[in-house]
Each structure stands twice: as C-alpha cells, then as structure tokens.
Design a protein around this motif. Structure first.
Motif, PDB file in Angstrom:
ATOM      1  N   LYS A  50       9.256  -4.441   1.217  1.00  0.00           N
ATOM      2  CA  LYS A  50       8.259  -5.447   1.604  1.00  0.00           C
ATOM      3  C   LYS A  50       7.175  -5.610   0.542  1.00  0.00           C
ATOM      4  O   LYS A  50       6.787  -6.732   0.194  1.00  0.00           O
ATOM      5  CB  LYS A  50       7.627  -5.059   2.952  1.00  0.00           C
ATOM      6  N   SER A  51       6.677  -4.502   0.015  1.00  0.00           N
ATOM      7  CA  SER A  51       5.635  -4.573  -1.007  1.00  0.00           C
ATOM      8  C   SER A  51       6.149  -5.210  -2.289  1.00  0.00           C
ATOM      9  O   SER A  51       5.452  -5.984  -2.949  1.00  0.00           O
ATOM     10  CB  SER A  51       5.082  -3.170  -1.300  1.00  0.00           C
ATOM     11  N   PRO A  55       0.273  -4.626  -4.449  1.00  0.00           N
ATOM     12  CA  PRO A  55       0.240  -3.408  -3.641  1.00  0.00           C
ATOM     13  C   PRO A  55       0.876  -2.240  -4.377  1.00  0.00           C
ATOM     14  O   PRO A  55       1.592  -2.431  -5.368  1.00  0.00           O
ATOM     15  CB  PRO A  55       1.075  -3.789  -2.408  1.00  0.00           C
ATOM     16  N   ILE A 109       3.577   0.320  -5.155  1.00  0.00           N
ATOM     17  CA  ILE A 109       5.029   0.304  -4.961  1.00  0.00           C
ATOM     18  C   ILE A 109       5.595   1.613  -5.488  1.00  0.00           C
ATOM     19  O   ILE A 109       5.315   2.025  -6.617  1.00  0.00           O
ATOM     20  CB  ILE A 109       5.669  -0.888  -5.704  1.00  0.00           C
ATOM     21  N   THR A 136       3.014   2.117   1.491  1.00  0.00           N
ATOM     22  CA  THR A 136       1.970   1.213   1.984  1.00  0.00           C
ATOM     23  C   THR A 136       1.358   1.813   3.246  1.00  0.00           C
ATOM     24  O   THR A 136       2.053   2.016   4.249  1.00  0.00           O
ATOM     25  CB  THR A 136       2.561  -0.177   2.306  1.00  0.00           C
ATOM     26  N   ASN A 185      -1.533  -5.452   3.331  1.00  0.00           N
ATOM     27  CA  ASN A 185      -1.940  -6.192   2.135  1.00  0.00           C
ATOM     28  C   ASN A 185      -1.728  -7.681   2.369  1.00  0.00           C
ATOM     29  O   ASN A 185      -0.791  -8.090   3.051  1.00  0.00           O
ATOM     30  CB  ASN A 185      -1.096  -5.758   0.923  1.00  0.00           C
ATOM     31  N   ASP A 241       1.678  -8.007   4.168  1.00  0.00           N
ATOM     32  CA  ASP A 241       2.637  -6.909   4.006  1.00  0.00           C
ATOM     33  C   ASP A 241       2.187  -5.793   4.940  1.00  0.00           C
ATOM     34  O   ASP A 241       1.193  -5.117   4.676  1.00  0.00           O
ATOM     35  CB  ASP A 241       2.648  -6.447   2.548  1.00  0.00           C
TER      36      ASP A 241
END
Length: 464
Positions: free
Chosen positions: A176-177, A188, A190, A197, A201, A216
């Motif tokens: 997702k990030s 973000p 990673i 995470t 975000n 996110d």
C-alpha cells in the motif's frame, strides 16, 4: 507526530457582574439607578482548519478557558465582553461530549468536515444585569444587581478522521505504501517487514484533469474489528472515504499466505466493523504481478472478485451494484498498470462526489442544532426527596441562578425566589411532597420552604 484522538476540558469565560449604582450629580436630587451590565464571557470555539494535520497541540495541554467579561460600572457603563478562545483542529474532526467521571463518550456535538466550519463547545456566561433593569412601578430604586453567570464547562473528545476520497486497505506488507508513493507525492516509510506503516498517510493523486486524495491506512489483520493490531484506530479512518481500494499481495509475503484468503479476511473485517464499510464502493488491486509464479494466484483472486460482483448485484451476472468490486492487476514496484488504476480511481471518485453533492443539498448548522439541544437540557431540573423533610433541586439553569445571586442582598434573594416560581420549581417541590418548613437544598445553600399563600412563595435561607 500523528495524534488523532484527545480529550480536553473547556470552560467559557465567566460573565462580569452587573453594577448597583445611582446617579449622583449636582442639581439632580433624585437621580435614578444607573448601574451598567457586566460583559458576557468569551466562548470556547472549535474551528476546522485545513492547514492542520493532527491534534498534537492538545497532547499535553488539556485545559482551555476563555476570557471573562468585565464588570459593569456606574453611569450606565457596560463591561467589555471577554474574547472568544478559538481552538483549531484538522478538517474531519468529530466532537463528542465526554464525561470524565464515568469515562463515557456522550452526544455528538459536531462533525467539522469543511475548512472554517466551527461550533461553540463552551458558551461564556452572560454578564449580570445592572440595577437599571430591575426598576418597576413598585420598585423605583432597586438596590441590587446580578452577579455574572459562570461560563459553561465540561470535557469534550476530539476525534480526527481522515478526509480522503479513497483509502488503501489490505494486509501488512501488501504494498500500500509503495502504491501511494507511486501515485502521488507522498513519501511514506517503505520496508520489507510487516507494520512498517504505523500511522495513516495522505497523498494527492492526479489523472488528467481529475485529482483525488488517497489515504494509506496501516495494515489490518484478522480480528481488526475487535481492536487487534490497533484495528479500531485504523478502521475508523476509513469511515469517511467514498471508495475503498483493497490491495492484495499475490505473493502471500514471507508467511506464504493465500491471497484469496487474505482478500476474504479483509472483507470480513470491514463487514464486522460496520459503519457501512461492507457496502462501500471498492476497487480490488492485485499487486506484485512482476513476481514470477503469481499468475495462478491472480486468476483465483479474479474469480473470487467476479463471484463477489455477481453476489453484490443480487445474482445477476450482467447487472451492477454500488459495491461491484473491479480487479486491477498492477506492480507498485515497476509501475505497471498503475496509470490505468489511477484513472479508474479518479473517475469513480468524481462520480461519487457528484452523487454526494446531490444528497447533501440541505446542510445542517451544527452550532444551531447543538445550541438548541443544550438550551433545552439546561432548563431541565430534578427534585429529589432525601428523606426527613429534605429535598434537593438539581439543574444547570437553576444552579446558575443561585450562583448569580448576591446573598448579602435581600432584594436579590427575593428576585431569585420570583425566578423559582416562574420556572416551575415551586410547583415541582409541592408535587414532590414538600410542605411548610421542609428544607430545600440547591448547591451549597439550604432554604426553608413555605407554600404559596398570596401567589408568592417564601424561602428563608438556612446555614449549612
């Protein structure tokens, strides 16, 4: 630091006291009353501000008080009003009452979804009236004035919920990030381990002339609806999003999970959490197609998505429904398929925005609704028999009147008794069984009750 829920104590400014004064000038032997009113206390106002992204300002400071009103003076000089205290919060902040003693959340005060939207959470006390207001045909020289009204106070809970058009959900390490970083300017953290995470975000993505805000959300796990893995803290940020983008890791990550099983688990968590998330429009993203050996998993996932699409349409293979999940195959690492996904999200978001605007033609003024509800609640009072001829009267407005009264002034006490009668306190006491000589308690004061004889009830103050 990302702070999205706080509880703070707010207090409106106290009203200034009214003035008891008489005009005294040469050649004016019988100057009348000329005491000015006290100024109203300032309000505590919560206002949404688009430039603020978290509630971190309220992490360490929890008590806020507005300025008090200035006392009135003679010669009809009115006291100045206290300044309002404006507390800035992010757009998307929900405000609830909070009862500190019971540790319980109360009624919704406001849901601030637009920049500049505001609501009064603690009203300042009214300034006391000067003695010029108490002149009657029988009382030509009132020798009393009101004290200032205390400001409203109490605890409130501020809860920030992200205002995003689309939310990326999925298992930890689903990509997702990486995807939000590929689609927007968001950067973000990673890494190749779960729960990289830890806070949501936001990123703004653009496709042609269309743009949308994407969130996110940290990875969800089985049991998230019950709070496992901070599930509640993450899931509530999805409540406002118009579109859910469900990202599935085709590789099963280092645990070797089954992608179809991951897909089902997240869908079940959304359903169990409630808040209408199971009926929210969604797009399913099969991520990591660049990894060899993922074709079979991708086909199985596509088949499951088609099943869900048919089920959402009521079993009609050719019909569609608001949910109607669509599958997109992408690689967030290489960027393959990301542009078409972004275009699909942007188009869907535009459709949902237009539909939402049509439904929200009539907007609610939170401040007006909350004020009317609070005013009605303040006027209520309860009479409780304590036994032995003792009764307690409790109620916000009644207690404020007692606080406003100058207990060194007999005329002020008589005016309070008149207020009790007009508001129905006397009738309520008689219905509760109060008789002559019974003791009536309000806050720290006690009175001896005498029933109505000539239309005026008499209370004699007692020492507690």
């Amino acid at each position: 630091m990302f702070i999205d829920k706080v509880r703070i104590h707010v207090k409106g400014g106290d009203g200034g006291a009214g003035c008891m004064s008489f005009r005294r000038e040469a050649h004016v032997p019988k100057g009348g009353p000329d005491g000015g009113d006290g100024g109203h206390g300032g309000n505590v106002v919560v206002q949404a501000d688009a430039s603020i992204s978290s509630l971190i300002e309220y992490r360490f400071k929890h008590h806020f008080k507005a300025q008090r009103g200035i006392h009135g003076k003679g010669s009809r000089m009115y006291g100045a009003r206290g300044e309002d205290l404006v507390l800035k919060v992010p757009v998307g902040t929900v405000i609830h009452e909070y009862f500190e003693d019971e540790k319980e959340v109360g009624e919704l005060v406001a849901d601030l979804t637009h920049d500049g939207e505001r609501v009064i959470v603690a009203e300042g006390g009214h300034g006391g009236r000067g003695n010029i207001h108490f002149v009657t045909s029988k009382r030509r020289a009132p020798a009393f004035a009101e004290l200032g009204e205390p400001g409203q106070e109490g605890w409130i809970e501020l809860e920030m919920k992200l205002m995003a058009d689309a939310a990326l959900v999925g298992m930890p390490s689903a990509g997702k990030s990486s995807l939000i970083a590929k689609m927007s300017a968001a950067r973000p953290k990673i890494a190749d381990y779960p729960f990289t995470t830890l806070v949501p975000n936001l990123g703004v993505a653009t496709s042609g002339d269309l743009s949308f805000v994407m969130a996110d959300v940290p990875g969800l796990i089985e049991g998230a609806h019950e709070g496992r893995g901070l599930g509640h803290e993450f899931l509530r940020h999805i409540e406002r999003t118009a579109l859910i983008v469900h990202v599935v890791d085709l590789t099963g990550d280092w645990e070797g999970r089954d992608p179809v099983s991951d897909y089902d688990i997240i869908n079940e968590e959304l359903r169990l959490y409630g808040q209408g998330l199971e009926d929210r429009p969604r797009i399913v993203v099969a991520n990591k197609i660049d990894v060899e050996g993922t074709d079979e998993a991708c086909e199985r996932l596509a088949a499951r998505v088609r099943e869900d699409s048919v089920a959402a349409a009521g079993g009609d293979e050719f019909a569609s429904s608001p949910v109607d999940p669509k599958l997109y195959r992408i690689s967030a690492l290489t960027g393959k398929g990301v542009d078409s996904l972004k275009a699909a999200i942007a188009t869907k978001v535009r459709e949902l925005r237009e539909a939402a605007r049509a439904e929200q033609a009539d907007t609610t003024e939170f401040e007006a609704v909350w004020e009317l509800r609070r005013e009605a609640r303040d006027k209520r009072f309860d009479v409780t028999p304590l036994g032995g001829g003792v009764f307690r009267v409790e109620g916000t407005q009644v207690e404020r009147w007692v606080v406003q009264t100058d207990w060194e002034n007999e005329e002020a006490i008589a005016f309070l008794q008149h207020r009790f009668k007009r508001s129905g306190v006397d009738d309520a006491l008689e219905k509760a069984g109060a008789v002559d000589g019974d003791e009536i308690r309000i806050l720290g004061y006690a009175f001896e009750f005498e029933s109505s004889i000539r239309g005026d009830d008499v209370y004699v103050e007692l020492d507690l």
